[in-house]
Design a protein around this motif. Structure first.
Motif, mmCIF file in Angstrom:
data_model
loop_
_atom_site.group_PDB
_atom_site.id
_atom_site.type_symbol
_atom_site.label_atom_id
_atom_site.label_comp_id
_atom_site.label_asym_id
_atom_site.label_seq_id
_atom_site.Cartn_x
_atom_site.Cartn_y
_atom_site.Cartn_z
ATOM 1 N N ALA A 100 16.790 13.136 -4.156
ATOM 2 C CA ALA A 100 15.566 14.174 -5.129
ATOM 3 C C ALA A 100 14.955 13.653 -5.620
ATOM 4 O O ALA A 100 15.302 12.274 -6.226
ATOM 5 C CB ALA A 100 16.441 15.187 -5.538
ATOM 6 N N LEU A 101 14.085 14.153 -6.210
ATOM 7 C CA LEU A 101 13.554 13.380 -6.725
ATOM 8 C C LEU A 101 12.601 14.417 -8.254
ATOM 9 O O LEU A 101 12.705 15.673 -8.132
ATOM 10 C CB LEU A 101 11.840 12.695 -6.118
ATOM 11 N N LEU A 102 13.123 13.691 -9.436
ATOM 12 C CA LEU A 102 13.005 15.046 -10.285
ATOM 13 C C LEU A 102 12.154 13.847 -11.720
ATOM 14 O O LEU A 102 12.187 13.381 -12.057
ATOM 15 C CB LEU A 102 14.319 15.032 -11.221
ATOM 16 N N MET A 103 10.644 15.169 -11.864
ATOM 17 C CA MET A 103 9.923 14.425 -13.087
ATOM 18 C C MET A 103 9.644 15.433 -14.674
ATOM 19 O O MET A 103 9.505 16.405 -13.713
ATOM 20 C CB MET A 103 8.597 14.406 -12.250
ATOM 21 N N GLY A 104 9.982 14.412 -15.352
ATOM 22 C CA GLY A 104 9.797 15.369 -16.628
ATOM 23 C C GLY A 104 9.117 16.108 -16.899
ATOM 24 O O GLY A 104 9.032 17.224 -17.102
ATOM 25 N N GLN A 105 7.446 15.904 -16.462
ATOM 26 C CA GLN A 105 6.586 16.791 -16.477
ATOM 27 C C GLN A 105 5.872 17.733 -14.989
ATOM 28 O O GLN A 105 4.642 17.712 -15.613
ATOM 29 C CB GLN A 105 5.622 15.398 -17.053
ATOM 30 N N LYS A 106 6.624 17.737 -14.571
ATOM 31 C CA LYS A 106 6.201 18.604 -13.352
ATOM 32 C C LYS A 106 7.302 19.056 -13.521
ATOM 33 O O LYS A 106 8.729 19.282 -12.496
ATOM 34 C CB LYS A 106 6.279 17.718 -12.282
ATOM 35 N N ASN A 107 7.265 20.425 -13.185
ATOM 36 C CA ASN A 107 8.244 21.678 -12.807
ATOM 37 C C ASN A 107 8.059 22.476 -11.389
ATOM 38 O O ASN A 107 7.510 21.550 -10.000
ATOM 39 C CB ASN A 107 8.119 23.318 -12.603
ATOM 40 N N GLN A 108 9.832 22.497 -10.556
ATOM 41 C CA GLN A 108 10.576 22.832 -9.464
ATOM 42 C C GLN A 108 10.592 23.662 -9.327
ATOM 43 O O GLN A 108 10.544 24.614 -8.166
ATOM 44 C CB GLN A 108 10.786 21.581 -8.666
ATOM 45 N N LEU A 109 11.329 24.785 -10.562
ATOM 46 C CA LEU A 109 11.461 26.402 -10.691
ATOM 47 C C LEU A 109 10.558 26.840 -10.484
ATOM 48 O O LEU A 109 9.341 26.877 -10.732
ATOM 49 C CB LEU A 109 12.355 26.227 -12.032
ATOM 50 N N TRP A 110 10.231 27.590 -9.964
ATOM 51 C CA TRP A 110 9.219 29.223 -9.700
ATOM 52 C C TRP A 110 9.478 29.698 -11.350
ATOM 53 O O TRP A 110 9.825 30.320 -12.012
ATOM 54 C CB TRP A 110 9.141 30.327 -9.193
ATOM 55 N N TRP A 111 7.888 29.431 -12.066
ATOM 56 C CA TRP A 111 7.665 29.896 -13.844
ATOM 57 C C TRP A 111 8.156 31.137 -13.984
ATOM 58 O O TRP A 111 8.671 31.038 -14.860
ATOM 59 C CB TRP A 111 6.188 29.444 -13.685
ATOM 60 N N ASP A 112 7.701 31.948 -12.700
ATOM 61 C CA ASP A 112 8.274 34.055 -13.502
ATOM 62 C C ASP A 112 8.769 34.471 -12.672
ATOM 63 O O ASP A 112 9.352 35.394 -13.010
ATOM 64 C CB ASP A 112 6.786 34.614 -12.744
ATOM 65 N N LEU A 113 9.799 33.082 -12.378
ATOM 66 C CA LEU A 113 11.353 34.299 -12.050
ATOM 67 C C LEU A 113 12.300 33.937 -12.117
ATOM 68 O O LEU A 113 12.278 32.533 -13.078
ATOM 69 C CB LEU A 113 11.283 33.821 -10.325
ATOM 70 N N PRO A 114 13.673 34.388 -11.847
ATOM 71 C CA PRO A 114 14.604 34.271 -13.197
ATOM 72 C C PRO A 114 15.271 33.130 -12.531
ATOM 73 O O PRO A 114 15.614 32.051 -11.009
ATOM 74 C CB PRO A 114 15.324 35.251 -12.455
ATOM 75 N N VAL A 115 16.275 32.253 -12.859
ATOM 76 C CA VAL A 115 16.636 30.764 -12.383
ATOM 77 C C VAL A 115 16.932 31.067 -11.123
ATOM 78 O O VAL A 115 17.209 30.520 -10.611
ATOM 79 C CB VAL A 115 17.169 30.238 -13.650
ATOM 80 N N MET A 116 17.883 31.462 -10.854
ATOM 81 C CA MET A 116 19.556 31.828 -10.082
ATOM 82 C C MET A 116 18.338 32.488 -8.559
ATOM 83 O O MET A 116 18.612 31.810 -7.565
ATOM 84 C CB MET A 116 19.656 33.062 -10.119
ATOM 85 N N GLU A 117 17.092 32.778 -8.750
ATOM 86 C CA GLU A 117 16.078 33.621 -7.666
ATOM 87 C C GLU A 117 15.661 31.818 -6.948
ATOM 88 O O GLU A 117 15.716 31.436 -5.723
ATOM 89 C CB GLU A 117 14.687 33.777 -8.133
ATOM 90 N N SER A 118 15.476 30.769 -7.904
ATOM 91 C CA SER A 118 14.317 29.495 -7.412
ATOM 92 C C SER A 118 15.690 29.184 -7.352
ATOM 93 O O SER A 118 15.909 27.753 -5.486
ATOM 94 C CB SER A 118 14.767 28.128 -8.540
ATOM 95 N N PHE A 119 16.918 28.434 -7.717
ATOM 96 C CA PHE A 119 18.300 28.151 -7.313
ATOM 97 C C PHE A 119 18.416 29.183 -5.097
ATOM 98 O O PHE A 119 18.927 27.705 -4.377
ATOM 99 C CB PHE A 119 20.030 28.409 -7.795
ATOM 100 N N LEU A 120 18.371 30.049 -5.051
ATOM 101 C CA LEU A 120 18.827 30.956 -3.992
ATOM 102 C C LEU A 120 17.528 30.319 -2.939
ATOM 103 O O LEU A 120 17.638 29.777 -2.039
ATOM 104 C CB LEU A 120 18.401 32.509 -3.847
ATOM 105 N N LEU A 180 14.784 9.876 -10.655
ATOM 106 C CA LEU A 180 14.844 10.286 -12.123
ATOM 107 C C LEU A 180 13.337 10.151 -12.683
ATOM 108 O O LEU A 180 13.131 8.318 -13.143
ATOM 109 C CB LEU A 180 15.972 9.877 -13.299
ATOM 110 N N ASP A 181 12.109 10.618 -13.363
ATOM 111 C CA ASP A 181 11.145 10.443 -13.811
ATOM 112 C C ASP A 181 11.273 10.828 -15.001
ATOM 113 O O ASP A 181 10.314 12.174 -14.919
ATOM 114 C CB ASP A 181 9.704 10.405 -12.970
ATOM 115 N N GLU A 182 11.304 9.925 -16.058
ATOM 116 C CA GLU A 182 11.364 10.623 -17.738
ATOM 117 C C GLU A 182 11.751 11.995 -17.904
ATOM 118 O O GLU A 182 10.877 12.931 -17.949
ATOM 119 C CB GLU A 182 9.910 10.350 -17.937
ATOM 120 N N PRO A 183 12.996 12.295 -17.715
ATOM 121 C CA PRO A 183 14.152 13.656 -17.530
ATOM 122 C C PRO A 183 14.041 14.010 -19.329
ATOM 123 O O PRO A 183 14.173 15.136 -18.502
ATOM 124 C CB PRO A 183 14.823 13.321 -17.045
#
Length: 326
Positions: A100-120, A180-183
């Motif tokens: 997994a790659l997590l960049m602190g300045q980039k989003n992977q979650l869907w901005w307008d959806l509830p958190v759980m929807e992105s997890f699903l 992890l890039d600047e998390p």
């Protein structure tokens, strides 16, 4: 056996240098002035399974470029990369499911959806079995304390809450390697500590291999026993303690006084200091610090307490960054 192995890695970008003016612009269409930018030069290192490695360097040093090559986002110009037995650039699904790659300045979650929807959604992308998904999700939700925000839209979360959810999304498929890039960039002190505490515990319990880039030296001090410093080329690779011993030529001598003192008296003891009438911090070479402490104690100054400390790691790294840029 190493879980990550890099040998003689190079990445060169090509760019067109444009001169100012209309005619210069027209000329460049027919005869462009192509310049080479060496982002990464002859980088080699190995990382063992379960290691938590700090990957440091000044801006533009090649840290993020290296992580992108390790994750298969960009292709190296030359050299060899082996991560868990895979060449990242081949982009095999078996590989994608193990990192997994997590960049602190980039989003992977869907901005307008509830958190759980992105997890699903991640569950479907990584083809995670139902029982594994439920078990991993419940564990991460408890560890990161995010149960109350699962049904809230991502855009309504604070930065600290969002980063916890970004971490959860990155770990749902139980990767063996985490980049992890600047998390913790932009997070307040409390949020930074929460993320650090989680990463330290998760690394210890799951034996996950983590490479961390960060400009916050406290992240590095609290989490990483080994650090790699890069400035296109590898400048240092080894234990953090050895770095301090090798590059920290001075020690801090802090003296507190029961009454105010004059700066003229302080100057007689040393010239490198931070002055306050009742609290002075001297910096002396290691071999002189004990004698200087004796000198201060035997003086007529109203000494209340005296302590000898190491120079802060942040100061050491800052000096190293300055050297690698020279």
């Amino acid at each position: 056996m190493s879980i990550i192995s890099i040998k003689n890695l190079n990445k060169t970008y090509f760019s067109i240098k444009k001169e100012p003016g209309v005619w210069a612009g027209i000329k460049s269409l027919f005869k462009p002035n192509i310049i080479e930018i060496e982002a990464v030069q002859d980088v080699s290192f190995e990382i063992q399974e379960g290691e938590f490695v700090g990957f440091l360097g000044p801006n533009g040093a090649g840290k993020t470029t290296t992580l992108k090559m390790l994750s298969g986002i960009i292709k190296s110009t030359s050299g060899e990369i082996n991560v868990m037995g895979f060449d990242p650039w081949e982009k095999k699904n078996e590989y994608k499911k193990q990192f997994a790659l997590l960049m602190g300045q980039k989003n992977q979650l869907w901005w307008d959806l509830p958190v759980m929807e992105s997890f699903l959604l991640n569950k479907e992308i990584y083809d995670i079995p139902n029982d594994q998904f439920e078990k991993t999700l419940n564990e991460l939700v408890e560890l990161l304390d995010i149960k109350k925000i699962l049904d809230i839209q991502v855009r309504k979360l604070s930065l600290g809450e969002r980063m916890k959810c970004e971490l959860t999304a990155s770990l749902l498929h139980s990767p063996r390697v985490l980049f992890l890039d600047e998390p913790t960039i932009g997070l307040d002190v409390v949020a930074q500590k929460n993320i650090r505490d989680f990463l330290k515990k998760y690394n210890k319990e799951k034996k996950i291999t983590i490479i961390l880039t960060s400009h916050y030296m406290e992240d590095i001090e609290k989490l990483c026993k080994r650090i790699i410093i890069i400035n296109q080329k590898i400048f240092y690779d080894g234990p953090l303690t050895d770095l301090i011993e090798k590059y920290a030529k001075d020690k801090i001598l802090r003296v507190t006084f029961s009454d105010s003192v004059k700066e003229t008296d302080i100057k007689k003891i040393g010239t490198d200091y931070e002055f306050d009438p009742v609290d002075v911090k001297f910096k002396f070479p290691r071999e002189q610090v004990r004698e200087k402490a004796k000198e201060i104690l035997s003086s007529d100054l109203p000494v209340d307490d005296i302590m000898i400390d190491e120079v802060e790691v942040e100061s050491i790294i800052r000096d190293i960054f300055r050297k690698v840029n020279e």
